[in-house]
Structure formats: structure tokens, C-alpha cells
Write a protein that holds these residues in place. Sequence first.
Motif, PDB file in Angstrom:
ATOM      1  N   SER A 143     -15.665  12.669  14.762  1.00 57.35           N
ATOM      2  CA  SER A 143     -16.942  12.405  14.100  1.00 57.35           C
ATOM      3  C   SER A 143     -18.132  12.693  15.011  1.00 57.35           C
ATOM      4  O   SER A 143     -19.272  12.574  14.583  1.00 57.35           O
ATOM      5  CB  SER A 143     -16.981  10.932  13.634  1.00 57.35           C
ATOM      6  OG  SER A 143     -16.781  10.059  14.736  1.00 57.35           O
ATOM      7  N   PHE A 192       0.865  -1.169   0.000  1.00 59.27           N
ATOM      8  CA  PHE A 192       0.000   0.000   0.000  1.00 59.27           C
ATOM      9  C   PHE A 192       0.904   1.222   0.000  1.00 59.27           C
ATOM     10  O   PHE A 192       1.675   1.450   0.935  1.00 59.27           O
ATOM     11  CB  PHE A 192      -0.915   0.023   1.224  1.00 59.27           C
ATOM     12  CG  PHE A 192      -1.725   1.294   1.329  1.00 59.27           C
ATOM     13  CD1 PHE A 192      -2.795   1.525   0.474  1.00 59.27           C
ATOM     14  CD2 PHE A 192      -1.392   2.268   2.259  1.00 59.27           C
ATOM     15  CE1 PHE A 192      -3.524   2.704   0.553  1.00 59.27           C
ATOM     16  CE2 PHE A 192      -2.116   3.443   2.352  1.00 59.27           C
ATOM     17  CZ  PHE A 192      -3.188   3.655   1.489  1.00 59.27           C
ATOM     18  N   GLY A 202      -2.337   6.507  -2.098  1.00 61.02           N
ATOM     19  CA  GLY A 202      -3.456   5.690  -1.636  1.00 61.02           C
ATOM     20  C   GLY A 202      -3.823   4.542  -2.545  1.00 61.02           C
ATOM     21  O   GLY A 202      -5.014   4.244  -2.716  1.00 61.02           O
ATOM     22  N   HIS A 203      -2.836   3.862  -3.132  1.00 62.76           N
ATOM     23  CA  HIS A 203      -3.089   2.717  -4.006  1.00 62.76           C
ATOM     24  C   HIS A 203      -2.151   1.564  -3.651  1.00 62.76           C
ATOM     25  O   HIS A 203      -1.101   1.760  -3.032  1.00 62.76           O
ATOM     26  CB  HIS A 203      -2.892   3.100  -5.471  1.00 62.76           C
ATOM     27  CG  HIS A 203      -4.061   3.822  -6.071  1.00 62.76           C
ATOM     28  ND1 HIS A 203      -4.349   5.137  -5.765  1.00 62.76           N
ATOM     29  CD2 HIS A 203      -5.005   3.416  -6.959  1.00 62.76           C
ATOM     30  CE1 HIS A 203      -5.427   5.513  -6.427  1.00 62.76           C
ATOM     31  NE2 HIS A 203      -5.837   4.489  -7.156  1.00 62.76           N
ATOM     32  N   GLN A 237       1.263   5.030   0.325  1.00 57.78           N
ATOM     33  CA  GLN A 237       0.518   6.148   0.893  1.00 57.78           C
ATOM     34  C   GLN A 237       0.894   7.475   0.254  1.00 57.78           C
ATOM     35  O   GLN A 237       0.036   8.300  -0.053  1.00 57.78           O
ATOM     36  CB  GLN A 237       0.772   6.217   2.403  1.00 57.78           C
ATOM     37  CG  GLN A 237      -0.064   7.243   3.145  1.00 57.78           C
ATOM     38  CD  GLN A 237       0.234   7.226   4.626  1.00 57.78           C
ATOM     39  OE1 GLN A 237       1.370   7.437   5.044  1.00 57.78           O
ATOM     40  NE2 GLN A 237      -0.793   6.948   5.435  1.00 57.78           N
ATOM     41  N   TYR A 270      -2.771  -1.940   5.669  1.00 62.61           N
ATOM     42  CA  TYR A 270      -3.699  -0.932   5.158  1.00 62.61           C
ATOM     43  C   TYR A 270      -5.016  -1.053   5.905  1.00 62.61           C
ATOM     44  O   TYR A 270      -5.529  -2.157   6.123  1.00 62.61           O
ATOM     45  CB  TYR A 270      -3.924  -1.109   3.659  1.00 62.61           C
ATOM     46  CG  TYR A 270      -5.070  -0.271   3.135  1.00 62.61           C
ATOM     47  CD1 TYR A 270      -4.964   1.113   3.087  1.00 62.61           C
ATOM     48  CD2 TYR A 270      -6.251  -0.868   2.704  1.00 62.61           C
ATOM     49  CE1 TYR A 270      -6.005   1.893   2.621  1.00 62.61           C
ATOM     50  CE2 TYR A 270      -7.303  -0.099   2.228  1.00 62.61           C
ATOM     51  CZ  TYR A 270      -7.182   1.281   2.191  1.00 62.61           C
ATOM     52  OH  TYR A 270      -8.216   2.049   1.738  1.00 62.61           O
ATOM     53  N   SER A 271      -5.547   0.065   6.349  1.00 59.86           N
ATOM     54  CA  SER A 271      -6.812   0.046   7.089  1.00 59.86           C
ATOM     55  C   SER A 271      -7.568   1.336   6.835  1.00 59.86           C
ATOM     56  O   SER A 271      -6.971   2.420   6.782  1.00 59.86           O
ATOM     57  CB  SER A 271      -6.550  -0.113   8.589  1.00 59.86           C
ATOM     58  OG  SER A 271      -7.756   0.008   9.318  1.00 59.86           O
ATOM     59  N   GLU A 272      -8.875   1.222   6.661  1.00 58.97           N
ATOM     60  CA  GLU A 272      -9.722   2.406   6.537  1.00 58.97           C
ATOM     61  C   GLU A 272     -10.192   2.901   7.895  1.00 58.97           C
ATOM     62  O   GLU A 272     -10.749   3.991   8.006  1.00 58.97           O
ATOM     63  CB  GLU A 272     -10.933   2.094   5.654  1.00 58.97           C
ATOM     64  CG  GLU A 272     -10.571   1.785   4.210  1.00 58.97           C
ATOM     65  CD  GLU A 272     -11.786   1.541   3.352  1.00 58.97           C
ATOM     66  OE1 GLU A 272     -12.896   1.478   3.928  1.00 58.97           O
ATOM     67  OE2 GLU A 272     -11.632   1.399   2.126  1.00 58.97           O
ATOM     68  N   GLN A 273      -9.989   2.072   8.944  1.00 59.49           N
ATOM     69  CA  GLN A 273     -10.436   2.453  10.280  1.00 59.49           C
ATOM     70  C   GLN A 273      -9.290   2.993  11.142  1.00 59.49           C
ATOM     71  O   GLN A 273      -9.479   3.894  11.950  1.00 59.49           O
ATOM     72  CB  GLN A 273     -11.069   1.255  11.001  1.00 59.49           C
ATOM     73  CG  GLN A 273     -12.443   0.872  10.488  1.00 59.49           C
ATOM     74  CD  GLN A 273     -12.381   0.128   9.164  1.00 59.49           C
ATOM     75  OE1 GLN A 273     -11.486  -0.685   8.950  1.00 59.49           O
ATOM     76  NE2 GLN A 273     -13.329   0.408   8.276  1.00 59.49           N
ATOM     77  N   SER A 303      -5.458   4.736  11.900  1.00 60.27           N
ATOM     78  CA  SER A 303      -4.551   5.754  11.398  1.00 60.27           C
ATOM     79  C   SER A 303      -3.139   5.190  11.434  1.00 60.27           C
ATOM     80  O   SER A 303      -2.604   4.906  12.516  1.00 60.27           O
ATOM     81  CB  SER A 303      -4.650   7.020  12.257  1.00 60.27           C
ATOM     82  OG  SER A 303      -3.694   7.965  11.845  1.00 60.27           O
TER      83      SER A 303
END
Length: 384
Positions: A378, A256, A316-317, A258, A357-360, A362
Amino acid sequence: MTYDRKTRKDSFYWYKANWSREPVLYITSRRFDVRKRPTTDIKIYSNLATVELLVNGRSLGARAVQDCRAVFPAIELAMGDNHIEVRGLDRDGNGHSDRVCWQRIENDDTDIAASNGIIGVDLENHRVYHLPYGTSVAELPALIKLPHGASLDLSRAGVAEKILRRGDRFSVVAANGHRREYTVEEGALSVARPVRANMQMLHGILGYPAAPAVKVVDGNDRFPLELETHRASFWLTGDPNEGSGHIRIDLGADYFVQRLDCAWLPPLLTDNGVAMYTVEMARDLEQSELVFTESYTTVVDRRANREPLRTSDMVGHIGRFVRVNILDSSYKLDIPSFGSFRLFGATQFRVSGGLLYSEQLSIDYESRNIALPNPCRSQNCGSG
């Protein structure tokens, strides 16, 4: 032929053996007259029916010529001079021969390589990068490809169970006993990775040093204050036609990615210019008869870039190959008596990322920190 048009290369004799009516008998690889391995394949180009091989006057038999080739595999070479001769008869019974002399010496090579593409090797500074986390001393040999006849001396690295860390050292011992010490280092994903450029200035010209492509992944993004004598700290295509440049960085596996930080050409070489570029990425692939090259996707488009000297792009790929295409450049160099030339190249391409890699979560790949997201980002959190 060679650049000076004086030496005919092997391919010349391959075509001659296929097309000429005159008898052709030729030992290939003859210019590599110093050999460091104990065995070698001897390949012959010929339009004769059969050829016989003799090494130091001793016949090793004859082989039929097929498709203008005959190969004698794994022929042993003695230390010192080896006189290689091939003989054959044409259709009229006339004899023909070709001879070379190859010298075998003890291998002094200590240059290692990655056995599986995972690690990066900096041969100029003798450093090893990107060891998998938790690699022990006992596991290191499986990651390294040694020169023929060389061995590893891990005594300085510690006991077999020890986990290797930055600064640990080991030695490579060549077949002739010559030693070279390597140091374990850490760096960005791109450091010490294989690169391939469409053009590179491998030799100095007009008082300017060589500027090879490998410099963009040496980990040094500092702009030099003066030009080195023999080798620059940046890459230049060196194209007198001022054509665009592109370079591919092979990360060894899918990661991944960044961010990509680019340090362009140094101010000492030219006025602060701007590079217009795109960045493409491709996933790892298994080559086959139908798939033989990478398939790229554009991940950054900076064709309208106006930032000089340094740029930074979030990517981000996921991919193994990172290709930077320098489409245009306002970097220029004025050379007396020759005029002004546009320059294409860079000082450093720093690829940041990792296997996680994680979307949740940091993830900070530079400091190697993983943090939970702040719920107050949020939600409306009160102070008391």
C-alpha cells in the motif's frame, strides 16, 4: 406400502384405525424384529377403547387409546425371543389381538457420531476430523456419541493430558466386545460432514456402480482411472428425467468460508463436460414454530460456467450450510440401446475456511498460516 406393493407399512394401519369402522389393533415397528437395546417403547394403533400389553405371557397392564394411539414406554426385552401381544375388546365385547416376536441380541454397533456437530466422522474409513485445536485425550469423549452399550478405549491415544494430533488412534468397544479402531485426521472443512441431496444413485444400474452423495465430502478429489465394481468415487443424481441436482453440506457451525473447489465428473465416465451452477450459504439457526428452515443467500453464480472438470470460487461469506445447485450440465453418457443421458453430479466439493476471519490479517487456511499484510503493497517502498 413397500415398493413392491406387498407389505403394508405402519401408516396404513394408522389411517385404517382413524377411518375404518372395523376393529383395528396393530403393533407398530413390527418389521424391526431384531433389537439391540434392552428397552423399547411399544406403540399401538387401534380404534378400541383400551388395550392390554403382554410380554412373554406376562401382562404389563392396560392403557386407554387416545387419538387411535397407545404407547407403553421403556418396556424391557430379555435376551433372545420376546413374544409381544396386545389385546382389546370392541363395543360388542368381542376380543381382538395382535402378536409379534422380537429377538434381542447383543449390540455389535461401533459406529460413532458427533455429539454436538463439531467433529466429522468418516464411518467408511473409520476416521475422525475437525477436532477443536488443543483437544486433549480426556476431552475426546464429550465430542463423541457412542452406540448403546459401547465404550471408548483411549489407551492407544495416550495420557489424559495429551493433546490429540493427526494419526492418533482410539478404539470403540461394542456391547458384545467387538472393537473398531478410529484414527484422528485433518482435512478441509467439508470432509466427513453430513450431506443431503435431492437425489442420489444408491444402487448400481446398467453395469454402473452406486454413486451416493456422501462421496463429495470424502476428501478424495482425484478422478478415478476406472470404475469401481460396487461403489463409485463420485455422486450422481441418477435422475432419468435429467432434472437438476442440488446438495447441502452441513459444516456443523458457522464458519468463514473462503473458497469452494469443485471436482466435477471424471473423464472416464463421459467426455469433458461443463456444469452450470450456483452456490448458496445459510447461517446457523435455532428452529422454532416460526423458523424451521435455513434462509439462503447466493454467494457464487456460475450459470455461465465454461470450465470443464474443475472449478474454484472465492466465497468470502460466513455460514453453516453450503448448498451447491447444479442447474444445467453438458456431461453426457451414451448407453447402448437406451440412448444419451445428461449427468448431474460431482466427485468432490472442497470447502476451505475456518473460525478466524480478519480484514487486516492474511489467513491461509490450507497451510494454517497467519501473516501481517506487507506494508509495501500500500506504500511506495524503495529498495535502498
